[in-house]
Write a protein that holds these residues in place. Structure first.
Motif, PDB file in Angstrom:
ATOM      1  N   LEU A  99       0.471  46.389 -26.638  1.00  0.00           N
ATOM      2  CA  LEU A  99       0.115  44.999 -26.363  1.00  0.00           C
ATOM      3  C   LEU A  99      -0.328  44.886 -24.903  1.00  0.00           C
ATOM      4  O   LEU A  99       0.427  45.228 -23.997  1.00  0.00           O
ATOM      5  N   THR A 100      -1.549  44.425 -24.679  1.00  0.00           N
ATOM      6  CA  THR A 100      -2.072  44.356 -23.310  1.00  0.00           C
ATOM      7  C   THR A 100      -1.719  43.029 -22.640  1.00  0.00           C
ATOM      8  O   THR A 100      -1.330  42.064 -23.292  1.00  0.00           O
ATOM      9  N   ASP A 101      -1.907  43.003 -21.343  1.00  0.00           N
ATOM     10  CA  ASP A 101      -1.618  41.811 -20.538  1.00  0.00           C
ATOM     11  C   ASP A 101      -2.520  40.650 -20.962  1.00  0.00           C
ATOM     12  O   ASP A 101      -3.702  40.816 -21.226  1.00  0.00           O
ATOM     13  N   TRP A 102      -1.931  39.442 -20.985  1.00  0.00           N
ATOM     14  CA  TRP A 102      -2.683  38.257 -21.433  1.00  0.00           C
ATOM     15  C   TRP A 102      -3.827  37.900 -20.483  1.00  0.00           C
ATOM     16  O   TRP A 102      -4.828  37.323 -20.917  1.00  0.00           O
ATOM     17  N   THR A 103      -3.681  38.153 -19.199  1.00  0.00           N
ATOM     18  CA  THR A 103      -4.636  37.638 -18.214  1.00  0.00           C
ATOM     19  C   THR A 103      -5.645  38.686 -17.754  1.00  0.00           C
ATOM     20  O   THR A 103      -6.321  38.497 -16.753  1.00  0.00           O
ATOM     21  N   ARG A 104      -5.736  39.806 -18.481  1.00  0.00           N
ATOM     22  CA  ARG A 104      -6.723  40.827 -18.157  1.00  0.00           C
ATOM     23  C   ARG A 104      -7.649  41.016 -19.357  1.00  0.00           C
ATOM     24  O   ARG A 104      -7.329  40.620 -20.470  1.00  0.00           O
ATOM     25  N   ASP A 105      -8.793  41.651 -19.101  1.00  0.00           N
ATOM     26  CA  ASP A 105      -9.708  41.940 -20.204  1.00  0.00           C
ATOM     27  C   ASP A 105      -8.992  42.727 -21.283  1.00  0.00           C
ATOM     28  O   ASP A 105      -8.178  43.611 -20.998  1.00  0.00           O
ATOM     29  N   GLY A 106      -9.343  42.402 -22.543  1.00  0.00           N
ATOM     30  CA  GLY A 106      -8.566  42.891 -23.668  1.00  0.00           C
ATOM     31  C   GLY A 106      -9.204  44.032 -24.427  1.00  0.00           C
ATOM     32  O   GLY A 106     -10.005  44.810 -23.900  1.00  0.00           O
ATOM     33  N   THR A 107      -8.894  44.083 -25.712  1.00  0.00           N
ATOM     34  CA  THR A 107      -9.061  45.293 -26.513  1.00  0.00           C
ATOM     35  C   THR A 107     -10.254  45.272 -27.458  1.00  0.00           C
ATOM     36  O   THR A 107     -10.479  46.258 -28.162  1.00  0.00           O
ATOM     37  N   LEU A 108     -11.016  44.190 -27.494  1.00  0.00           N
ATOM     38  CA  LEU A 108     -12.217  44.170 -28.324  1.00  0.00           C
ATOM     39  C   LEU A 108     -13.358  44.835 -27.561  1.00  0.00           C
ATOM     40  O   LEU A 108     -14.384  44.238 -27.236  1.00  0.00           O
ATOM     41  N   ALA A 109     -13.147  46.095 -27.258  1.00  0.00           N
ATOM     42  CA  ALA A 109     -14.053  46.857 -26.408  1.00  0.00           C
ATOM     43  C   ALA A 109     -13.819  48.336 -26.654  1.00  0.00           C
ATOM     44  O   ALA A 109     -12.819  48.736 -27.253  1.00  0.00           O
ATOM     45  N   GLU A 110     -14.732  49.160 -26.162  1.00  0.00           N
ATOM     46  CA  GLU A 110     -14.601  50.598 -26.361  1.00  0.00           C
ATOM     47  C   GLU A 110     -13.522  51.211 -25.468  1.00  0.00           C
ATOM     48  O   GLU A 110     -12.935  52.238 -25.822  1.00  0.00           O
ATOM     49  N   TYR A 111     -13.250  50.573 -24.331  1.00  0.00           N
ATOM     50  CA  TYR A 111     -12.194  51.039 -23.427  1.00  0.00           C
ATOM     51  C   TYR A 111     -11.452  49.835 -22.858  1.00  0.00           C
ATOM     52  O   TYR A 111     -12.019  48.750 -22.713  1.00  0.00           O
ATOM     53  N   VAL A 112     -10.180  50.043 -22.532  1.00  0.00           N
ATOM     54  CA  VAL A 112      -9.384  48.985 -21.910  1.00  0.00           C
ATOM     55  C   VAL A 112      -8.421  49.621 -20.908  1.00  0.00           C
ATOM     56  O   VAL A 112      -7.923  50.730 -21.131  1.00  0.00           O
ATOM     57  N   ALA A 113      -8.190  48.927 -19.798  1.00  0.00           N
ATOM     58  CA  ALA A 113      -7.169  49.340 -18.834  1.00  0.00           C
ATOM     59  C   ALA A 113      -5.920  48.508 -19.083  1.00  0.00           C
ATOM     60  O   ALA A 113      -5.995  47.286 -19.215  1.00  0.00           O
ATOM     61  N   VAL A 114      -4.783  49.174 -19.156  1.00  0.00           N
ATOM     62  CA  VAL A 114      -3.536  48.489 -19.519  1.00  0.00           C
ATOM     63  C   VAL A 114      -2.372  49.165 -18.811  1.00  0.00           C
ATOM     64  O   VAL A 114      -2.409  50.374 -18.545  1.00  0.00           O
ATOM     65  N   GLU A 115      -1.357  48.382 -18.480  1.00  0.00           N
ATOM     66  CA  GLU A 115      -0.155  48.965 -17.880  1.00  0.00           C
ATOM     67  C   GLU A 115       0.498  49.931 -18.861  1.00  0.00           C
ATOM     68  O   GLU A 115       0.704  49.606 -20.030  1.00  0.00           O
ATOM     69  N   ALA A 116       0.838  51.104 -18.366  1.00  0.00           N
ATOM     70  CA  ALA A 116       1.414  52.136 -19.229  1.00  0.00           C
ATOM     71  C   ALA A 116       2.679  51.655 -19.917  1.00  0.00           C
ATOM     72  O   ALA A 116       2.934  52.013 -21.078  1.00  0.00           O
ATOM     73  N   ARG A 117       3.466  50.829 -19.252  1.00  0.00           N
ATOM     74  CA  ARG A 117       4.742  50.384 -19.833  1.00  0.00           C
ATOM     75  C   ARG A 117       4.549  49.507 -21.067  1.00  0.00           C
ATOM     76  O   ARG A 117       5.485  49.286 -21.833  1.00  0.00           O
ATOM     77  N   ASN A 118       3.324  48.982 -21.269  1.00  0.00           N
ATOM     78  CA  ASN A 118       3.053  48.123 -22.422  1.00  0.00           C
ATOM     79  C   ASN A 118       2.711  48.904 -23.677  1.00  0.00           C
ATOM     80  O   ASN A 118       2.487  48.299 -24.739  1.00  0.00           O
ATOM     81  N   LEU A 119       2.663  50.234 -23.560  1.00  0.00           N
ATOM     82  CA  LEU A 119       2.229  51.069 -24.668  1.00  0.00           C
ATOM     83  C   LEU A 119       3.357  51.959 -25.156  1.00  0.00           C
ATOM     84  O   LEU A 119       4.280  52.284 -24.411  1.00  0.00           O
ATOM     85  N   ALA A 120       3.242  52.368 -26.412  1.00  0.00           N
ATOM     86  CA  ALA A 120       4.189  53.309 -27.006  1.00  0.00           C
ATOM     87  C   ALA A 120       3.402  54.416 -27.693  1.00  0.00           C
ATOM     88  O   ALA A 120       2.252  54.215 -28.106  1.00  0.00           O
ATOM     89  N   PRO A 121       3.985  55.598 -27.844  1.00  0.00           N
ATOM     90  CA  PRO A 121       3.304  56.664 -28.569  1.00  0.00           C
ATOM     91  C   PRO A 121       3.057  56.263 -30.022  1.00  0.00           C
ATOM     92  O   PRO A 121       3.911  55.659 -30.667  1.00  0.00           O
ATOM     93  N   LEU A 122       1.866  56.595 -30.518  1.00  0.00           N
ATOM     94  CA  LEU A 122       1.530  56.353 -31.913  1.00  0.00           C
ATOM     95  C   LEU A 122       1.612  57.680 -32.655  1.00  0.00           C
ATOM     96  O   LEU A 122       0.837  58.597 -32.381  1.00  0.00           O
ATOM     97  N   PRO A 123       2.562  57.815 -33.572  1.00  0.00           N
ATOM     98  CA  PRO A 123       2.704  59.086 -34.288  1.00  0.00           C
ATOM     99  C   PRO A 123       1.415  59.491 -34.993  1.00  0.00           C
ATOM    100  O   PRO A 123       0.623  58.642 -35.434  1.00  0.00           O
ATOM    101  N   GLY A 124       1.211  60.784 -35.127  1.00  0.00           N
ATOM    102  CA  GLY A 124      -0.022  61.302 -35.695  1.00  0.00           C
ATOM    103  C   GLY A 124      -0.241  60.944 -37.150  1.00  0.00           C
ATOM    104  O   GLY A 124      -1.370  61.000 -37.642  1.00  0.00           O
ATOM    105  N   ASP A 125       0.835  60.591 -37.860  1.00  0.00           N
ATOM    106  CA  ASP A 125       0.690  60.244 -39.272  1.00  0.00           C
ATOM    107  C   ASP A 125       0.485  58.745 -39.501  1.00  0.00           C
ATOM    108  O   ASP A 125       0.506  58.282 -40.638  1.00  0.00           O
TER     109      ASP A 125
END
Length: 305
Positions: free
Chosen positions: A91-117
């Motif tokens: 989940l990205t920060d509300w006040t920064r550019d978001g995810t409807l794009a080919e790339y996004v910058a986001v704080e690492a703490r907002n992300l979790a590993p996505l299992p390969g399956d």
């Protein structure tokens, strides 16, 4: 990079445009993620944070979308816990550019590993719905086994997740929605269903927890259903009415790596199912996010094939 951009608050989703934007850089404690799939919540167009930064300054043209699944391509200075090439979702920060794009910058703490399956499309459908349900039920609603839960919008993206998590926790779940949503809500685990167009909500009697994603008159009437010591949880702003002998809580969902891990593990072992209503490409995103008919479930934009 290609991205969906909005510039006109009054136009809402109809004002979306697909255009070229500069690729983001990774700031302190950030990662850059190549987005494979993105989620979107239509109410984003009414959020002040879509249009202004934390200081209230205009930040258009802005890129909406706050849910993603993808692969880390760059690390900012001081970033720990993630690595280049890692599959992630979050989940990205509300006040920064978001995810409807080919790339996004986001704080690492907002992300979790996505299992390969777990597919990227599934991963992108989880952050807002899963975290909202988890935090509303367990942090704010203090749900325990044996309690009763009334879930408004039980066939929707958030409501279906609330229903499943509440059932897993040992609660008795009553779903609400339109008549056409009855079977879908029951399929997700609701034990009863209230048709808000034709049934009388008050016939439900007393419940221990109401999870409100509707608000308005339904939210006000729901306050009267709360048993002593129960809780009305709202994600649509402060409740207009409060329980006579209980709590009323409204909250905004927050990123949480550990909770994302709990949600995705339940997807992997079958305890949770996603509720995806439509999948479209980034090239077709503007049309997909301006549907001509009602879609129950979440629309996911698949940025990479």
């Amino acid at each position: 990079m290609k991205a969906i951009v909005v510039t006109d608050e009054a136009a809402g989703t109809a004002g979306m445009t697909l255009m070229e934007r500069p690729e983001p850089d990774a700031a302190l404690s950030d990662v850059v993620v190549q987005v494979h799939a993105s989620g979107f919540v239509p109410t984003e167009m009414a959020w002040p944070s879509t249009w202004t930064d934390r200081l209230g300054r205009d930040r258009t043209p802005s890129i909406p979308g706050h849910e993603l699944a993808g692969v880390v391509t760059a690390l900012g200075y001081g970033t720990t816990g993630l690595s280049v090439g890692q599959r992630v979702f979050g989940l990205t920060d509300w006040t920064r550019d978001g995810t409807l794009a080919e790339y996004v910058a986001v704080e690492a703490r907002n992300l979790a590993p996505l299992p390969g399956d777990v597919d990227f499309t599934v991963g992108a459908s989880l952050p807002i719905s899963g975290l909202t349900a988890w935090q509303g039920l367990f942090e704010h609603g203090r749900l325990q086994a044996g309690r009763s839960v009334l879930v408004h919008g039980a066939a929707g993206a958030v409501g279906s997740m609330v229903t499943q998590l509440a059932r897993e926790a040992g609660a008795y779940v009553i779903g609400t929605g339109r008549a056409a949503d009855r079977q879908k809500a029951l399929d997700f685990g609701a034990q009863e269903f209230v048709d808000l167009e034709n049934d009388v909500l008050e016939d439900v009697g007393g419940v221990d927890l109401v999870f409100d994603v509707i608000g308005g008159d339904i939210g006000k009437r729901s306050a009267g259903l709360i048993r002593a010591g129960g809780t009305l949880v709202s994600v649509v702003g402060p409740p207009e009415a409060r329980p006579a002998d209980g709590l009323a809580v409204d909250f905004v969902v927050e990123a949480d790596r550990a909770q994302l891990g709990e949600v995705v593990q339940r997807i992997r072992d079958g305890r949770l199912r996603t509720n995806i209503g439509n999948v479209a490409t980034l090239d077709d995103a503007v049309a997909a996010l301006n549907p001509t008919e009602r879609i129950t479930g979440k629309t996911i934009i698949r940025v990479l094939p």
